[in-house]
Design a protein around this motif. Structure first.
Motif, PDB file in Angstrom:
ATOM      1  N   PRO A   1       0.634  -1.375  -0.001  1.00 43.76           N
ATOM      2  CA  PRO A   1       0.052  -0.059   0.028  1.00 43.76           C
ATOM      3  C   PRO A   1       0.876   1.292  -0.144  1.00 43.76           C
ATOM      4  N   PHE A   2       2.128   1.300   0.490  1.00 44.73           N
ATOM      5  CA  PHE A   2       2.926   2.457   0.470  1.00 44.73           C
ATOM      6  C   PHE A   2       4.402   2.123   0.474  1.00 44.73           C
ATOM      7  N   LEU A   3       5.186   2.721   0.091  1.00 43.60           N
ATOM      8  CA  LEU A   3       6.650   2.615  -0.041  1.00 43.60           C
ATOM      9  C   LEU A   3       7.215   3.289   1.302  1.00 43.60           C
ATOM     10  N   VAL A   4       8.332   2.669   1.834  1.00 42.82           N
ATOM     11  CA  VAL A   4       9.098   3.028   2.801  1.00 42.82           C
ATOM     12  C   VAL A   4      10.755   3.002   2.357  1.00 42.82           C
ATOM     13  N   SER A   5      11.352   4.471   2.744  1.00 45.23           N
ATOM     14  CA  SER A   5      12.742   4.385   2.481  1.00 45.23           C
ATOM     15  C   SER A   5      13.571   5.233   3.615  1.00 45.23           C
ATOM     16  N   GLY A   6      14.633   4.789   3.826  1.00 45.03           N
ATOM     17  CA  GLY A   6      15.431   5.559   4.777  1.00 45.03           C
ATOM     18  C   GLY A   6      15.175   5.131   5.899  1.00 45.03           C
ATOM     19  N   LYS A   7      14.827   3.958   6.672  1.00 43.73           N
ATOM     20  CA  LYS A   7      14.321   3.557   7.882  1.00 43.73           C
ATOM     21  C   LYS A   7      15.520   3.673   8.984  1.00 43.73           C
ATOM     22  N   THR A   8      16.603   3.554   8.379  1.00 43.14           N
ATOM     23  CA  THR A   8      17.764   3.362   9.366  1.00 43.14           C
ATOM     24  C   THR A   8      18.279   5.069   9.472  1.00 43.14           C
ATOM     25  N   ASN A   9      17.784   5.978   8.781  1.00 40.98           N
ATOM     26  CA  ASN A   9      17.877   7.508   9.148  1.00 40.98           C
ATOM     27  C   ASN A   9      17.481   7.649  10.828  1.00 40.98           C
ATOM     28  N   LEU A  10      16.466   6.808  11.277  1.00 37.44           N
ATOM     29  CA  LEU A  10      15.951   7.243  12.508  1.00 37.44           C
ATOM     30  C   LEU A  10      17.194   7.002  13.683  1.00 37.44           C
ATOM     31  N   LEU A  11      18.171   6.070  13.189  1.00 40.95           N
ATOM     32  CA  LEU A  11      19.196   5.959  14.144  1.00 40.95           C
ATOM     33  C   LEU A  11      19.810   7.209  14.479  1.00 40.95           C
TER      34      LEU A  11
ATOM     35  N   LYS B   1      12.170   1.005  20.739  1.00 37.88           N
ATOM     36  CA  LYS B   1      11.549   2.257  20.111  1.00 37.88           C
ATOM     37  C   LYS B   1      11.615   1.813  18.550  1.00 37.88           C
ATOM     38  N   LEU B   2      12.692   1.575  18.217  1.00 38.05           N
ATOM     39  CA  LEU B   2      12.722   1.461  16.760  1.00 38.05           C
ATOM     40  C   LEU B   2      12.233   0.215  16.223  1.00 38.05           C
ATOM     41  N   LYS B   3      12.401  -0.874  17.029  1.00 39.69           N
ATOM     42  CA  LYS B   3      11.489  -2.128  16.807  1.00 39.69           C
ATOM     43  C   LYS B   3      10.176  -2.077  16.535  1.00 39.69           C
TER      44      LYS B   3
END
Length: 341
Positions: free
Chosen positions: A231-241, A251-253
């Motif tokens: 339904p949607f694309l996600v990019s850059g999850k590791t940026n939250l680190l 929190k990240l999990k």
């Protein structure tokens, strides 16, 4: 409403906190040359701001940090946004145009926005059932191999190579293309699929094996297109680190699981489709306790006056809104213009 002195202190507190993420003390504010107030006066004003629910003191520090209500006041009434330079806009456009079809363009937009903001980007995909079939073509590659070309919404091109059991007939290939174009063009994917399903038995009974196999292959591609489950694309999850308030493993999990489970995020993005322009959801406004300490910035992308989906970013509440909001807005507008082309 804040008086001039309270607004000046609150604006500077927000600037300091957004910049380094540390609670801001009255002595720190009093030392700023633009404040021009004693530490005692600053403490009194901060106490007033706390009573108004705009700031609070975390248990680990005597300094103050903004509340969700404080963020809302800052975003709605105090912060001003500067438009991106023409050079910046053209740079974004040149990066986006690397996409060849609709899906690739959307994937590219997700990655570009993540890189621009240093946050996690989200792109709500267009509803596949509403895509309109614009053209069908078949290209002979060899005696037994055919390239099937389907064009949706003038932008989304899907190609598939099929293998035939028997020999290839160019005349039959053209007849099949004519038949499908006459019966499917201008229909949504679900309508075209329904037409083929309703006539498949008749096609098998009246057409030769070659035409039947080509029509069945076309039906398979339509089904595949309709059943895309992302339904949607996600990019850059590791940026939250890169943000200490989100870098805790639990929190990240929880955040990553929320992205994977889709429902909460999709509900928020669907809500954004009903709004005008850029929307900023802070903390509790995001609809799930998981997003406490986070903000989500979204805006619809539009082509030919129709809202196709939503583009946005997720990051810490203390994100650089002055940079993030214009980048989200411009990327969505460029994406809509490219989809129109």
């Amino acid at each position: 409403m804040l008086n001039d002195r309270s607004q000046l202190l609150f604006k500077n507190l927000m600037g300091l906190y957004l910049n380094d993420g540390k609670p801001v003390g009255s002595s720190t504010l009093a030392k700023l040359p633009e404040i021009g107030l004693s530490s005692a006066t600053v403490r009194n004003v901060m106490a007033d701001l706390e009573r108004m629910g705009l700031i609070h003191s975390p248990h680990t520090s005597a300094g103050r940090v903004p509340t969700d209500q404080g963020y809302r006041l800052f975003l709605d009434s105090i912060l001003t946004y500067k438009p991106l330079s023409n050079q910046r806009v053209e740079s974004i456009r040149s990066e986006l145009t690397l996409g060849l079809n609709q899906d690739e363009l959307l994937e590219n937009a997700s990655k570009v926005l993540s890189d621009l903001t240093g946050l996690t980007s989200l792109v709500l995909m267009p509803n596949k059932e509403r895509e309109v079939l614009r053209h069908i073509d078949f290209i002979a590659l060899s005696d037994k191999r055919v390239l099937v070309v389907l064009v949706f919404n003038d932008q989304d091109v899907q190609n598939r190579i099929i293998e035939l059991d028997g020999g290839l007939s160019i005349d039959e290939l053209q007849k099949t293309a004519n038949f499908l174009n006459e019966n499917c063009l201008g229909k949504t994917l679900s309508e075209a699929k329904g037409m083929l399903v309703s006539r498949m038995d008749k096609i098998r009974a009246t057409a030769n094996e070659f035409m039947s196999s080509i029509v069945e292959a076309t039906d398979f591609i339509l089904t595949e297109q309709l059943e895309k489950k992302v339904p949607f694309l996600v990019s850059g999850k590791t940026n939250l680190l890169n943000y200490k308030e989100l870098a805790d493993s639990e929190k990240l999990k929880a955040l990553f699981n929320a992205f994977d489970q889709h429902n909460e995020v999709v509900n928020l993005l669907d809500k954004s489709m009903q709004a005008q322009g850029v929307q900023v959801f802070v903390g509790g406004e995001c609809g799930n306790p998981i997003y406490q300490d986070c903000s989500i910035v979204t805006t619809p992308y539009i082509s030919d006056g129709e809202i196709l989906g939503v583009l946005g970013v997720v990051g810490p509440s203390r994100m650089n809104y002055e940079k993030v909001v214009p980048n989200v807005d411009v990327t969505a507008k460029i994406l809509g213009s490219l989809l129109k082309k």
